[in-house]
Write a protein that holds these residues in place. Structure first.
Motif, PDB file in Angstrom:
ATOM      1  N   LEU A 320       0.826  -1.214   0.000  1.00 52.27           N
ATOM      2  CA  LEU A 320       0.000   0.000   0.000  1.00 52.27           C
ATOM      3  C   LEU A 320       0.858   1.262   0.000  1.00 52.27           C
ATOM      4  O   LEU A 320       0.575   2.224  -0.736  1.00 52.27           O
ATOM      5  N   VAL A 321       1.893   1.304   0.834  1.00 56.29           N
ATOM      6  CA  VAL A 321       2.748   2.486   0.905  1.00 56.29           C
ATOM      7  C   VAL A 321       3.525   2.667  -0.390  1.00 56.29           C
ATOM      8  O   VAL A 321       3.699   3.801  -0.881  1.00 56.29           O
ATOM      9  N   GLU A 322       3.998   1.574  -0.976  1.00 56.86           N
ATOM     10  CA  GLU A 322       4.723   1.673  -2.248  1.00 56.86           C
ATOM     11  C   GLU A 322       3.823   2.257  -3.338  1.00 56.86           C
ATOM     12  O   GLU A 322       4.252   3.110  -4.118  1.00 56.86           O
ATOM     13  N   ASN A 323       2.560   1.806  -3.395  1.00 58.86           N
ATOM     14  CA  ASN A 323       1.627   2.385  -4.366  1.00 58.86           C
ATOM     15  C   ASN A 323       1.370   3.856  -4.075  1.00 58.86           C
ATOM     16  O   ASN A 323       1.259   4.681  -4.991  1.00 58.86           O
ATOM     17  N   ALA A 324       1.234   4.205  -2.784  1.00 54.87           N
ATOM     18  CA  ALA A 324       0.974   5.601  -2.410  1.00 54.87           C
ATOM     19  C   ALA A 324       2.129   6.510  -2.818  1.00 54.87           C
ATOM     20  O   ALA A 324       1.920   7.671  -3.203  1.00 54.87           O
ATOM     21  N   ILE A 325       3.361   6.007  -2.733  1.00 57.88           N
ATOM     22  CA  ILE A 325       4.527   6.773  -3.178  1.00 57.88           C
ATOM     23  C   ILE A 325       4.558   6.862  -4.701  1.00 57.88           C
ATOM     24  O   ILE A 325       4.774   7.935  -5.284  1.00 57.88           O
ATOM     25  N   GLY A 397       6.342   0.701 -13.101  1.00 58.70           N
ATOM     26  CA  GLY A 397       6.791  -0.579 -12.570  1.00 58.70           C
ATOM     27  C   GLY A 397       5.676  -1.299 -11.844  1.00 58.70           C
ATOM     28  O   GLY A 397       4.516  -0.901 -11.888  1.00 58.70           O
ATOM     29  N   GLY A 398       6.026  -2.368 -11.164  1.00 55.04           N
ATOM     30  CA  GLY A 398       5.018  -3.146 -10.450  1.00 55.04           C
ATOM     31  C   GLY A 398       4.450  -4.248 -11.326  1.00 55.04           C
ATOM     32  O   GLY A 398       4.635  -4.261 -12.548  1.00 55.04           O
ATOM     33  N   THR A 399       3.760  -5.177 -10.665  1.00 52.99           N
ATOM     34  CA  THR A 399       3.233  -6.345 -11.382  1.00 52.99           C
ATOM     35  C   THR A 399       1.723  -6.293 -11.564  1.00 52.99           C
ATOM     36  O   THR A 399       1.166  -7.118 -12.288  1.00 52.99           O
ATOM     37  N   GLY A 400       1.037  -5.364 -10.898  1.00 50.60           N
ATOM     38  CA  GLY A 400      -0.421  -5.323 -10.980  1.00 50.60           C
ATOM     39  C   GLY A 400      -1.100  -6.309 -10.049  1.00 50.60           C
ATOM     40  O   GLY A 400      -2.315  -6.499 -10.135  1.00 50.60           O
ATOM     41  N   LEU A 401      -0.315  -6.949  -9.171  1.00 54.26           N
ATOM     42  CA  LEU A 401      -0.873  -7.952  -8.256  1.00 54.26           C
ATOM     43  C   LEU A 401      -0.823  -7.510  -6.796  1.00 54.26           C
ATOM     44  O   LEU A 401      -1.343  -8.210  -5.923  1.00 54.26           O
ATOM     45  N   GLY A 402      -0.199  -6.363  -6.528  1.00 54.45           N
ATOM     46  CA  GLY A 402      -0.004  -5.941  -5.143  1.00 54.45           C
ATOM     47  C   GLY A 402      -1.292  -5.760  -4.374  1.00 54.45           C
ATOM     48  O   GLY A 402      -1.429  -6.248  -3.243  1.00 54.45           O
ATOM     49  N   LEU A 403      -2.275  -5.058  -4.953  1.00 52.00           N
ATOM     50  CA  LEU A 403      -3.530  -4.820  -4.247  1.00 52.00           C
ATOM     51  C   LEU A 403      -4.340  -6.099  -4.099  1.00 52.00           C
ATOM     52  O   LEU A 403      -5.055  -6.273  -3.107  1.00 52.00           O
TER      53      LEU A 403
END
Length: 438
Positions: A320-325, A397-403
């Motif tokens: 969540l924090v990584e997405n918020a940043i 970046g990211g995988t789209g699976l975090g949430l």
């Protein structure tokens, strides 16, 4: 024939034989007459007794048959009511003669019984009507796909079979069966799972194709000309490494999400201090936050405790924090706070594992000052590979699976995750966890 009847016949025959052995003709005649009279009386009594026994046997058989019929009726009724599949029986006039509770919920949830209603009064679906009509004409139909478009979209597999021998229509048309039986099997969940599977394969293929294409392109460039150019080769190798890491992250997140969804991830919740967990999350993302000039604030009180699996809670907060940043604006803020967390007793130190005395639900909040998320995306935000802005997402970046991982980990705790957002002001993600358990 009963044993009593056999004994009487044998005694009668012996008496006649003995009478015939008497020396006097008159004696033989008198004795024979007496034996015949006695025999007739015995026969009449035996006949009456036999009829009485037969009547009793018939009554017993009737009673047994009645009890058996009652038991079968109860069994049939219990089977019908307990079936998850909808069962509908119509006569040759397309009028309902039998149905079960599942069929009632399917066709007419707001009214009374379906019995005696015509099929056209229950549904206007041509596929249903056509399947029953074919069955009445002697043709069994199976694999008929039925969709309902009420408050909830449902999908059924319908099979209809004719009942009874077809009756001739006296030349006025085809022979018609005495009735038809239809079974409605709910395949909504199966169809939904198949759709999810197809979407998952499509999304994974799409996510892997981009970095794999980049890797192959730069490897080919290195092989043809750039291998001797040290500066270019170093830059190309860095791009290859970055894309390979992206593929590795995608594979790791996919395996992690699969393990969580299948129940193979054990969540061992216990009272844990939240402040140090949030500090660890902020420290691990400090470089990323500094690069984007984002201030991450730990607004959790030092003594606050929550009921969770510490490692899994850190994993949720990191995502969540990584997405918020990542999706914040330059110079923005990310705040982590808690509502409902329970403090230690006054005599306990902040490092103690003292059990709180008041059980509550915990709401861990991650709020940012980003651009916000349009309302039409909020409902699907926690789906796998769902992206609000697909054009920008590969760059971020990211995988789209975090949430999706956050959602399933929250549910594994017995909680839930939700989001609220306002365009131009930012987004707020809330992890709701069960309170302390003694």
């Amino acid at each position: 024939m009963s044993r009593r009847n056999l004994f009487s016949i044998a005694a009668f025959a012996v008496g006649i034989f003995v009478a015939l052995l008497l020396p006097s003709i008159s004696a033989r005649a008198i004795a024979s007459a007496l034996i015949v009279v006695v025999g007739l009386i015995v026969v009449l009594r035996l006949t009456r007794t036999s009829r009485l026994e037969s009547t009793q046997d018939d009554e017993s058989q009737t009673r047994d048959s009645s009890e058996e019929t009652f038991a079968l009726g109860k069994l049939f009724e219990a089977t019908m009511s307990g079936m998850r599949e909808g069962l509908l029986v119509v006569d040759k006039d397309m009028r309902v003669v039998a149905s079960n509770a599942s069929a009632h919920r399917l066709f007419n949830p707001s009214q009374g019984a379906l019995k005696a209603q015509r099929l056209t009064e229950l549904t206007r679906n041509p596929a249903i009507y056509g399947a029953f009509l074919d069955a009445l004409q002697g043709t069994e139909r199976s694999g008929v796909r039925i969709q309902t478009h009420g408050p909830e979209r449902l999908v059924f597999d319908l099979r209809v079979v004719p009942l009874g021998d077809p009756q001739p229509s006296n030349g006025k048309g085809p022979d018609v069966a005495q009735g038809a039986l239809g079974v409605f099997v709910d395949i909504t969940r199966i169809e939904r799972l198949e759709q999810i599977r197809q979407e998952f394969l499509s999304n994974v293929s799409h996510e892997l194709r981009t970095p794999l294409t980049a890797i192959l392109a730069f490897v080919e460039t290195l092989e043809t000309s750039a291998i001797d150019d040290k500066e270019s080769s170093q830059r190309f190798l860095a791009i290859i490494r970055r894309n390979a890491s992206r593929m590795q992250d995608l594979i790791d997140d996919t395996l992690e999400l699969s393990a969580i969804e299948s129940g193979n991830v054990q969540v061992r919740a216990e009272p844990v201090e939240l402040y140090p967990i949030v500090n660890d999350v902020i420290s691990s993302l400090a470089a990323q936050a500094s690069a984007q000039k984002i201030e991450v604030i730990n607004d959790v009180a030092l003594e606050t405790m929550v009921y969770a699996d510490a490692r899994r809670l850190e994993q949720m907060l990191t995502n969540l924090v990584e997405n918020a940043i990542k999706f914040n604006r330059a110079g923005g803020q990310v705040r982590i706070l808690v509502e409902g967390g329970v403090a230690l007793n006054e005599e306990g130190s902040s490092g103690a594992r003292r059990s709180p005395s008041v059980p509550r639900g915990d709401r861990i909040i991650v709020a940012d000052t980003g651009e916000g998320i349009p309302s039409q995306h909020l409902e699907r935000l926690f789906e796998r590979f769902y992206r609000v802005d697909r054009a920008r997402s590969p760059e971020m970046g990211g995988t789209g699976l975090g949430l999706a991982i956050v959602k399933h980990l929250a549910r594994a705790h017995g909680g839930e995750v939700s989001v609220t957002s306002e365009l131009g002001k930012g987004s707020t993600f809330i992890i709701e966890l069960p309170g302390y358990r003694s």
